[in-house]
Write a protein that holds these residues in place. Structure first.
Motif, short mmCIF file in Angstrom:
data_model
loop_
_atom_site.label_atom_id
_atom_site.label_comp_id
_atom_site.label_asym_id
_atom_site.label_seq_id
_atom_site.Cartn_x
_atom_site.Cartn_y
_atom_site.Cartn_z
N SER A 41 29.25 22.35 -0.95
CA SER A 41 28.43 21.98 0.19
C SER A 41 27.49 20.83 -0.18
CB SER A 41 27.61 23.18 0.65
OG SER A 41 26.83 22.84 1.75
N PRO A 42 27.28 19.84 0.65
CA PRO A 42 27.86 19.63 1.97
C PRO A 42 29.06 18.67 1.95
CG PRO A 42 26.04 18.12 1.70
CD PRO A 42 26.19 18.88 0.40
N TYR A 43 29.67 18.48 0.80
CA TYR A 43 30.68 17.44 0.64
C TYR A 43 32.10 17.97 0.68
CZ TYR A 43 26.45 15.23 -1.00
OH TYR A 43 25.18 14.78 -1.09
N ARG A 44 33.01 17.15 1.16
CA ARG A 44 34.43 17.48 1.15
C ARG A 44 34.95 17.47 -0.29
NH1 ARG A 44 37.62 20.20 4.10
NH2 ARG A 44 37.10 19.11 5.99
N PHE A 45 34.41 16.56 -1.12
CA PHE A 45 34.85 16.44 -2.52
C PHE A 45 33.60 16.26 -3.37
CE2 PHE A 45 36.63 13.78 -6.04
CZ PHE A 45 37.52 14.72 -6.53
N ASN A 46 33.36 17.19 -4.30
CA ASN A 46 32.14 17.17 -5.11
C ASN A 46 32.52 17.28 -6.58
OD1 ASN A 46 29.53 17.41 -6.05
ND2 ASN A 46 29.14 19.40 -5.12
N VAL A 47 32.08 16.31 -7.40
CA VAL A 47 32.40 16.29 -8.82
C VAL A 47 31.10 16.33 -9.62
CG1 VAL A 47 33.47 15.00 -10.70
CG2 VAL A 47 34.49 14.96 -8.42
N LEU A 48 31.04 17.22 -10.60
CA LEU A 48 29.89 17.30 -11.49
C LEU A 48 30.40 17.17 -12.92
CD1 LEU A 48 26.89 17.87 -12.05
CD2 LEU A 48 27.48 20.29 -12.11
N ARG A 49 29.89 16.17 -13.62
CA ARG A 49 30.28 15.97 -15.01
C ARG A 49 29.05 15.49 -15.76
NH1 ARG A 49 35.64 13.28 -17.58
NH2 ARG A 49 34.79 13.06 -19.65
N GLY A 50 28.70 16.14 -16.83
CA GLY A 50 27.47 15.86 -17.57
C GLY A 50 27.39 14.49 -18.22
N ASP A 51 28.51 13.87 -18.58
CA ASP A 51 28.45 12.58 -19.26
C ASP A 51 28.40 11.40 -18.30
OD1 ASP A 51 31.03 12.38 -18.30
OD2 ASP A 51 31.98 12.20 -20.27
N GLY A 52 28.44 11.64 -16.99
CA GLY A 52 28.34 10.56 -16.02
C GLY A 52 29.66 9.94 -15.62
N LEU A 65 39.73 1.88 -10.46
CA LEU A 65 38.31 1.95 -10.20
C LEU A 65 37.71 3.09 -11.00
CD1 LEU A 65 35.81 1.07 -8.48
CD2 LEU A 65 36.52 2.80 -6.83
N ALA A 66 36.71 2.78 -11.81
CA ALA A 66 35.97 3.81 -12.54
C ALA A 66 34.66 4.06 -11.80
CB ALA A 66 35.68 3.35 -13.97
N ILE A 67 34.31 5.33 -11.61
CA ILE A 67 33.06 5.70 -10.96
C ILE A 67 32.22 6.45 -11.98
CG2 ILE A 67 31.98 6.97 -9.07
CD1 ILE A 67 34.68 6.73 -7.58
N THR A 68 31.03 5.92 -12.27
CA THR A 68 30.12 6.57 -13.21
C THR A 68 28.75 6.71 -12.57
OG1 THR A 68 29.48 4.47 -14.24
CG2 THR A 68 31.32 5.64 -15.25
N CYS A 69 28.03 7.74 -13.00
CA CYS A 69 26.66 7.98 -12.54
C CYS A 69 25.82 8.26 -13.78
CB CYS A 69 26.61 9.17 -11.60
SG CYS A 69 27.61 9.00 -10.12
N ILE A 70 25.08 7.25 -14.24
CA ILE A 70 24.30 7.38 -15.47
C ILE A 70 22.89 6.86 -15.23
CG2 ILE A 70 24.13 6.65 -17.89
CD1 ILE A 70 27.21 6.37 -17.86
N SER A 71 21.90 7.63 -15.64
CA SER A 71 20.49 7.26 -15.54
C SER A 71 20.09 6.83 -14.13
CB SER A 71 20.16 6.14 -16.54
OG SER A 71 20.42 6.57 -17.85
N GLY A 72 20.57 7.53 -13.13
CA GLY A 72 20.19 7.24 -11.75
C GLY A 72 20.93 6.09 -11.12
N VAL A 73 21.92 5.51 -11.81
CA VAL A 73 22.68 4.38 -11.27
C VAL A 73 24.13 4.80 -11.07
CG1 VAL A 73 23.49 2.04 -11.72
CG2 VAL A 73 21.19 2.70 -12.42
N THR A 74 24.64 4.61 -9.87
CA THR A 74 26.04 4.84 -9.60
C THR A 74 26.76 3.51 -9.73
OG1 THR A 74 25.54 6.64 -8.10
CG2 THR A 74 27.72 5.64 -7.90
N ASP A 75 27.77 3.47 -10.57
CA ASP A 75 28.48 2.24 -10.86
C ASP A 75 29.92 2.38 -10.42
OD1 ASP A 75 29.14 -0.26 -11.95
OD2 ASP A 75 29.64 0.62 -13.89
#
Length: 186
Positions: A41-52, A65-75
């Motif tokens: 919830s609330p997303y259709r697709f939700n991914v949680l990974r500790g290394d970003g 396409l690589a999607i990363t989320c590190i230090s508050g920045v989504t790349d």
């Protein structure tokens, strides 16, 4: 590896896929998918990974396409060099491998390159105010800078220095903020 559901135990009707005793994928009763998390919830697709490193998408040949989320920045980083955005199956904007942004053009030549067949150009406006500045190639291919506001259009070298003013009567002042004729120089 295992599959389990919580229907029998009075749960919410979710399906879990796990490895080594830990749930890794969840599909809830609405069809939402969670990877690395037990909540969708609330997303259709939700991914949680500790290394970003969230996701890597590829067609296996020419695009990825690589999607990363590190230090508050989504790349969002395409290794092929172009990141394109579209609507209604039409590309509207792209960022090239060199960092140029194109809106309405697929090969931007400058850091920001806007192209529009209708000639509407770029508008910068202020919320809650009728003042705006617009740049556009219109009126028989003559590049145009147009502004609207209570005091006319001001052109200056520094933020607090006004060099040229075109007032609301189209009088031009150089060195004056209140031109009294078509061309007023002080």
């Amino acid at each position: 590896a295992y599959l389990r559901t919580d229907i029998i135990s009075g749960g919410a009707g979710r399906l879990f896929i796990g490895v080594n005793g830990s749930d890794r994928v969840l599909i809830d009763n609405s069809g939402n998918v969670g990877i690395g998390t037990v909540t969708t919830s609330p997303y259709r697709f939700n991914v949680l990974r500790g290394d970003g490193n969230v996701a890597f998408l590829t067609d296996g040949a020419t695009a990825d396409l690589a999607i990363t989320c590190i230090s508050g920045v989504t790349d969002l980083s395409p290794t092929t060099g172009v990141l394109a955005f579209g609507t209604s199956s039409t590309e509207r904007m792209r960022i090239t491998h060199g960092g140029n942004v194109g809106i309405g053009i697929t090969s931007p030549q400058t850091p920001l390159h806007v192209e529009d067949a209708g000639g509407s150009g770029i508008r910068v406006s202020r919320t809650g105010n009728s003042a705006y500045l617009q740049l556009f190639p219109a009126y028989s291919s003559v590049p145009t800078i147009m502004g609207q506001g209570a005091g006319g259009l001001h052109l200056g070298y520094q933020s607090n220095t006004e060099g040229i003013r075109i007032d609301t009567s189209n009088n031009v002042g150089i060195g004056t903020t209140n031109p009294s004729r078509e061309l007023h120089v002080e």
